[in-house]
Structure formats: C-alpha cells, structure tokens
Design a protein around this motif. Structure first.
Motif, PDB file in Angstrom:
ATOM      1  N   HIS A 154       4.088   5.259  -8.137  1.00  0.00           N
ATOM      2  CA  HIS A 154       4.846   4.217  -7.529  1.00  0.00           C
ATOM      3  C   HIS A 154       4.406   3.037  -8.155  1.00  0.00           C
ATOM      4  O   HIS A 154       3.451   2.795  -8.909  1.00  0.00           O
ATOM      5  N   ASP A 155       4.831   1.778  -7.710  1.00  0.00           N
ATOM      6  CA  ASP A 155       4.617   0.410  -8.472  1.00  0.00           C
ATOM      7  C   ASP A 155       3.709  -0.274  -7.602  1.00  0.00           C
ATOM      8  O   ASP A 155       3.528  -1.546  -7.838  1.00  0.00           O
ATOM      9  N   ASN A 156       3.071   0.249  -6.710  1.00  0.00           N
ATOM     10  CA  ASN A 156       2.221  -0.564  -5.753  1.00  0.00           C
ATOM     11  C   ASN A 156       0.717  -0.610  -6.481  1.00  0.00           C
ATOM     12  O   ASN A 156       0.334   0.184  -7.318  1.00  0.00           O
ATOM     13  N   LEU A 157       0.061  -1.711  -6.082  1.00  0.00           N
ATOM     14  CA  LEU A 157      -1.220  -1.946  -6.418  1.00  0.00           C
ATOM     15  C   LEU A 157      -2.172  -1.623  -5.550  1.00  0.00           C
ATOM     16  O   LEU A 157      -2.316  -2.295  -4.597  1.00  0.00           O
ATOM     17  N   GLN A 158      -3.088  -0.785  -5.463  1.00  0.00           N
ATOM     18  CA  GLN A 158      -4.156  -0.403  -4.451  1.00  0.00           C
ATOM     19  C   GLN A 158      -5.466  -1.446  -4.796  1.00  0.00           C
ATOM     20  O   GLN A 158      -5.867  -1.299  -5.727  1.00  0.00           O
ATOM     21  N   VAL A 159      -5.732  -2.054  -3.694  1.00  0.00           N
ATOM     22  CA  VAL A 159      -6.660  -2.969  -3.662  1.00  0.00           C
ATOM     23  C   VAL A 159      -8.007  -2.508  -2.731  1.00  0.00           C
ATOM     24  O   VAL A 159      -7.704  -2.412  -1.609  1.00  0.00           O
ATOM     25  N   PHE A 160      -9.225  -2.513  -3.180  1.00  0.00           N
ATOM     26  CA  PHE A 160     -10.220  -2.169  -2.167  1.00  0.00           C
ATOM     27  C   PHE A 160     -11.485  -3.047  -2.627  1.00  0.00           C
ATOM     28  O   PHE A 160     -11.790  -3.470  -3.630  1.00  0.00           O
ATOM     29  N   GLN A 161     -12.363  -3.024  -1.613  1.00  0.00           N
ATOM     30  CA  GLN A 161     -13.437  -3.890  -1.643  1.00  0.00           C
ATOM     31  C   GLN A 161     -14.713  -3.305  -1.575  1.00  0.00           C
ATOM     32  O   GLN A 161     -14.825  -1.883  -0.807  1.00  0.00           O
ATOM     33  N   SER A 162     -15.938  -3.778  -1.799  1.00  0.00           N
ATOM     34  CA  SER A 162     -17.462  -3.007  -1.696  1.00  0.00           C
ATOM     35  C   SER A 162     -18.000  -4.177  -1.471  1.00  0.00           C
ATOM     36  O   SER A 162     -18.093  -5.329  -1.838  1.00  0.00           O
ATOM     37  N   ALA A 163     -19.328  -3.911  -0.928  1.00  0.00           N
ATOM     38  CA  ALA A 163     -20.465  -4.767  -0.769  1.00  0.00           C
ATOM     39  C   ALA A 163     -21.850  -4.239  -1.142  1.00  0.00           C
ATOM     40  O   ALA A 163     -22.565  -3.454  -0.504  1.00  0.00           O
ATOM     41  N   PRO A 164     -21.911  -4.437  -2.490  1.00  0.00           N
ATOM     42  CA  PRO A 164     -23.201  -3.680  -3.291  1.00  0.00           C
ATOM     43  C   PRO A 164     -24.400  -4.158  -2.847  1.00  0.00           C
ATOM     44  O   PRO A 164     -25.453  -3.319  -2.992  1.00  0.00           O
ATOM     45  N   LEU A 165     -24.608  -5.515  -2.382  1.00  0.00           N
ATOM     46  CA  LEU A 165     -26.019  -5.921  -2.318  1.00  0.00           C
ATOM     47  C   LEU A 165     -26.360  -5.807  -0.850  1.00  0.00           C
ATOM     48  O   LEU A 165     -27.026  -6.664  -0.340  1.00  0.00           O
ATOM     49  N   LEU A 166     -26.485  -4.633  -0.191  1.00  0.00           N
ATOM     50  CA  LEU A 166     -26.873  -4.075   0.997  1.00  0.00           C
ATOM     51  C   LEU A 166     -27.747  -2.936   0.558  1.00  0.00           C
ATOM     52  O   LEU A 166     -28.031  -2.040  -0.071  1.00  0.00           O
ATOM     53  N   SER A 167     -28.576  -2.808   1.751  1.00  0.00           N
ATOM     54  CA  SER A 167     -29.530  -1.301   1.663  1.00  0.00           C
ATOM     55  C   SER A 167     -28.548  -0.036   1.699  1.00  0.00           C
ATOM     56  O   SER A 167     -27.188  -0.247   2.239  1.00  0.00           O
ATOM     57  N   ILE A 168     -28.981   0.874   1.405  1.00  0.00           N
ATOM     58  CA  ILE A 168     -28.033   2.033   1.445  1.00  0.00           C
ATOM     59  C   ILE A 168     -27.540   2.602   2.748  1.00  0.00           C
ATOM     60  O   ILE A 168     -26.462   2.740   3.005  1.00  0.00           O
ATOM     61  N   GLU A 169     -28.554   2.302   3.748  1.00  0.00           N
ATOM     62  CA  GLU A 169     -28.103   2.382   5.169  1.00  0.00           C
ATOM     63  C   GLU A 169     -27.075   1.468   5.705  1.00  0.00           C
ATOM     64  O   GLU A 169     -26.070   1.979   6.157  1.00  0.00           O
ATOM     65  N   ASP A 170     -27.180   0.137   5.216  1.00  0.00           N
ATOM     66  CA  ASP A 170     -26.049  -0.697   5.589  1.00  0.00           C
ATOM     67  C   ASP A 170     -24.885  -0.531   4.831  1.00  0.00           C
ATOM     68  O   ASP A 170     -23.656  -0.573   5.628  1.00  0.00           O
ATOM     69  N   ARG A 171     -25.015  -0.103   3.751  1.00  0.00           N
ATOM     70  CA  ARG A 171     -23.773   0.208   2.797  1.00  0.00           C
ATOM     71  C   ARG A 171     -23.100   1.302   3.289  1.00  0.00           C
ATOM     72  O   ARG A 171     -21.806   1.109   3.513  1.00  0.00           O
ATOM     73  N   ASP A 172     -23.772   2.528   3.715  1.00  0.00           N
ATOM     74  CA  ASP A 172     -23.140   3.642   4.250  1.00  0.00           C
ATOM     75  C   ASP A 172     -22.302   3.110   5.692  1.00  0.00           C
ATOM     76  O   ASP A 172     -21.341   3.629   5.888  1.00  0.00           O
ATOM     77  N   LYS A 173     -22.884   2.263   6.484  1.00  0.00           N
ATOM     78  CA  LYS A 173     -22.341   1.850   7.593  1.00  0.00           C
ATOM     79  C   LYS A 173     -21.219   1.007   7.363  1.00  0.00           C
ATOM     80  O   LYS A 173     -19.962   1.049   8.077  1.00  0.00           O
ATOM     81  N   ILE A 174     -21.047   0.140   6.498  1.00  0.00           N
ATOM     82  CA  ILE A 174     -20.027  -0.811   6.100  1.00  0.00           C
ATOM     83  C   ILE A 174     -18.786  -0.093   5.351  1.00  0.00           C
ATOM     84  O   ILE A 174     -17.611  -0.478   5.444  1.00  0.00           O
ATOM     85  N   ARG A 175     -19.225   1.151   4.566  1.00  0.00           N
ATOM     86  CA  ARG A 175     -17.942   1.456   3.557  1.00  0.00           C
ATOM     87  C   ARG A 175     -16.910   1.995   4.255  1.00  0.00           C
ATOM     88  O   ARG A 175     -15.759   1.652   3.740  1.00  0.00           O
ATOM     89  N   PRO A 176     -16.940   2.715   5.384  1.00  0.00           N
ATOM     90  CA  PRO A 176     -15.737   3.436   6.229  1.00  0.00           C
ATOM     91  C   PRO A 176     -14.895   2.330   6.692  1.00  0.00           C
ATOM     92  O   PRO A 176     -13.883   2.342   7.083  1.00  0.00           O
ATOM     93  N   LEU A 177     -15.601   1.067   6.856  1.00  0.00           N
ATOM     94  CA  LEU A 177     -14.830  -0.240   7.642  1.00  0.00           C
ATOM     95  C   LEU A 177     -14.055  -0.936   6.765  1.00  0.00           C
ATOM     96  O   LEU A 177     -13.443  -1.881   7.183  1.00  0.00           O
ATOM     97  N   LEU A 178     -14.305  -1.006   5.281  1.00  0.00           N
ATOM     98  CA  LEU A 178     -13.475  -1.809   4.344  1.00  0.00           C
ATOM     99  C   LEU A 178     -12.128  -1.276   4.263  1.00  0.00           C
ATOM    100  O   LEU A 178     -11.955  -0.224   4.296  1.00  0.00           O
ATOM    101  N   MET A 179     -11.328  -2.357   4.439  1.00  0.00           N
ATOM    102  CA  MET A 179      -9.939  -2.167   4.343  1.00  0.00           C
ATOM    103  C   MET A 179      -9.340  -2.113   2.800  1.00  0.00           C
ATOM    104  O   MET A 179      -9.748  -2.694   1.920  1.00  0.00           O
ATOM    105  N   SER A 180      -8.493  -1.242   2.800  1.00  0.00           N
ATOM    106  CA  SER A 180      -7.722  -0.990   1.520  1.00  0.00           C
ATOM    107  C   SER A 180      -6.177  -1.321   1.802  1.00  0.00           C
ATOM    108  O   SER A 180      -5.786  -1.090   2.613  1.00  0.00           O
ATOM    109  N   VAL A 181      -5.897  -2.036   0.677  1.00  0.00           N
ATOM    110  CA  VAL A 181      -4.481  -2.729   0.878  1.00  0.00           C
ATOM    111  C   VAL A 181      -3.735  -2.455  -0.292  1.00  0.00           C
ATOM    112  O   VAL A 181      -4.139  -2.080  -1.333  1.00  0.00           O
ATOM    113  N   SER A 182      -2.210  -2.129  -0.010  1.00  0.00           N
ATOM    114  CA  SER A 182      -1.323  -1.671  -1.060  1.00  0.00           C
ATOM    115  C   SER A 182      -0.299  -2.820  -1.213  1.00  0.00           C
ATOM    116  O   SER A 182       0.162  -3.150  -0.304  1.00  0.00           O
ATOM    117  N   LEU A 183      -0.419  -3.320  -2.261  1.00  0.00           N
ATOM    118  CA  LEU A 183       0.353  -4.533  -2.634  1.00  0.00           C
ATOM    119  C   LEU A 183       1.559  -4.232  -3.350  1.00  0.00           C
ATOM    120  O   LEU A 183       1.645  -3.222  -4.187  1.00  0.00           O
TER     121      LEU A 183
END
Length: 207
Positions: free
Chosen positions: A170-199
């Motif tokens: 398809h012609d969509n662009l999939q956009v996703f985010q990450s927050a790298p400067l966190l502890s492993i514990e906090d990164r694991d908590k926030i990863r499933p909450l990050l929104m993925s957008v299809s443009l």
C-alpha cells in the motif's frame, strides 16, 4: 486517420520511455546518496533476486548489504546492521511519479528520515511528514493506569525518536515513536502505550 494513429503511437511510446522500472531507478541512484554501494554492486543485487538468490553484496566498508524485496514500485534493503532503506514510487498530482525514500537507523531504537525525489533522483521540496511527530510524544493513558502513575511516567520522557516504514502492499507511511532515554522498566511500561499512525499519500504529501 493515419496522422491520428501516428500521434497515438508516439504518445504511448513517450509513456514507455518515461516510465522507468524500479530496477532502472535503483541502478541510476547516484553514488552520493549511497556512497558505499557502487553501481556494479547494485546491479548484482537485482540480478541475484532475479535468479531467486539472496540479494546480498559486500559493500566498500567490508560489511554486508542485502536487498530482500523489489517490485514494480517498491524496494527494501538492509544497508548494514543498523540501517535499512525503503524506496517507494508514488503517483504524483501532476500525472508523474515521485520517489519516497525512508532511511532508518536502529541504535537500538529506530529513528528515520524521509526524502522525496524525481525518478531522475532530483531532490523535491515536499515537507518531511515526520517533523510533527518529533515535537511531542503521542501516547494515551490506559484505564488500568492511575493519573498519578501516568503523570510520573510521562514526566520522565525528555527525548523522542520517530521511526517510519513504507510497504510494498500500500501507499501509506507507518509512523511510530520511542522514548530511549528511560530505564528498562519505564521503557517497558511506555512502549505498549506509544501510538502508531498510518499516514495516507494524497498525491502531494502524506497526511
């Protein structure tokens, strides 16, 4: 009548001349855009895939680059252990086509850049669709998380990386985010909450 037939024939001939295949586009990619894979190695990649072999070559930095997909409008390859590239031909509003190139660095979280070119590899002034997503973190609080816990987690995010990917289907662009400067514990908590957008591509830009 003969003149009309001749005009139509010349019209379709001009279309065939201007419509480059993705193999031709890939082979004509300037060395300045991909300096460590020269034209001969780019030719080898497509030839290997055509023979149903792995599209792998040794680049000038003594590492391996692999092309795994090439279709009538899409290419995907892994440039090295940390970088991959998507190339997609998109229909443009003026009746021509443009090339969208997404290059992604993984270290280990993904950060991408998006570029647009003509089929002759001239840079186009089309806005980078990722700039909006680099300015703020896009997450949503789940019902299972308290407001205090949510605020505490969100306040720790000081830096955001934005990745993107194109697809052969398809012609969509999939956009996703990450927050790298966190502890492993906090990164694991926030990863499933990050929104993925299809443009969606509208013929002029992704929106």
């Amino acid at each position: 009548m003969k003149k009309v037939i001749l005009s139509v024939s010349l019209f379709f001939l001009s279309l065939n001349i201007s419509a480059k295949s993705m193999v031709e586009i890939w082979e004509s990619l300037p060395d300045t855009l991909l300096p460590y894979i020269d034209r001969n190695h780019r030719l080898e990649m497509t030839e290997f895939l055509n023979m149903r072999l792995k599209g792998e070559v040794e680049h000038s930095l003594r590492g391996q680059s692999v092309m795994d997909t090439i279709t009538s409008n899409y290419i995907h390859l892994t440039l090295n252990e940390a970088v991959d590239m998507h190339i997609k031909r998109l229909a443009y509003h003026d009746g021509d086509s443009v090339l969208c190139v997404v290059k992604t660095w993984s270290a280990p979280e993904k950060e991408s850049d998006v570029y647009f070119y003509t089929q002759d590899w001239q840079r186009l002034n089309i806005p980078n669709p990722l700039e909006l997503y680099r300015k703020e973190l896009r997450i949503s609080r789940p019902d299972s998380m308290s407001v205090d816990e949510w605020d505490a987690l969100a306040s720790k995010v000081s830096f955001v990386l934005t990745g993107a990917a194109l697809s052969a289907s398809h012609d969509n662009l999939q956009v996703f985010q990450s927050a790298p400067l966190l502890s492993i514990e906090d990164r694991d908590k926030i990863r499933p909450l990050l929104m993925s957008v299809s443009l969606k591509w509208n013929g002029r830009a992704f929106e």
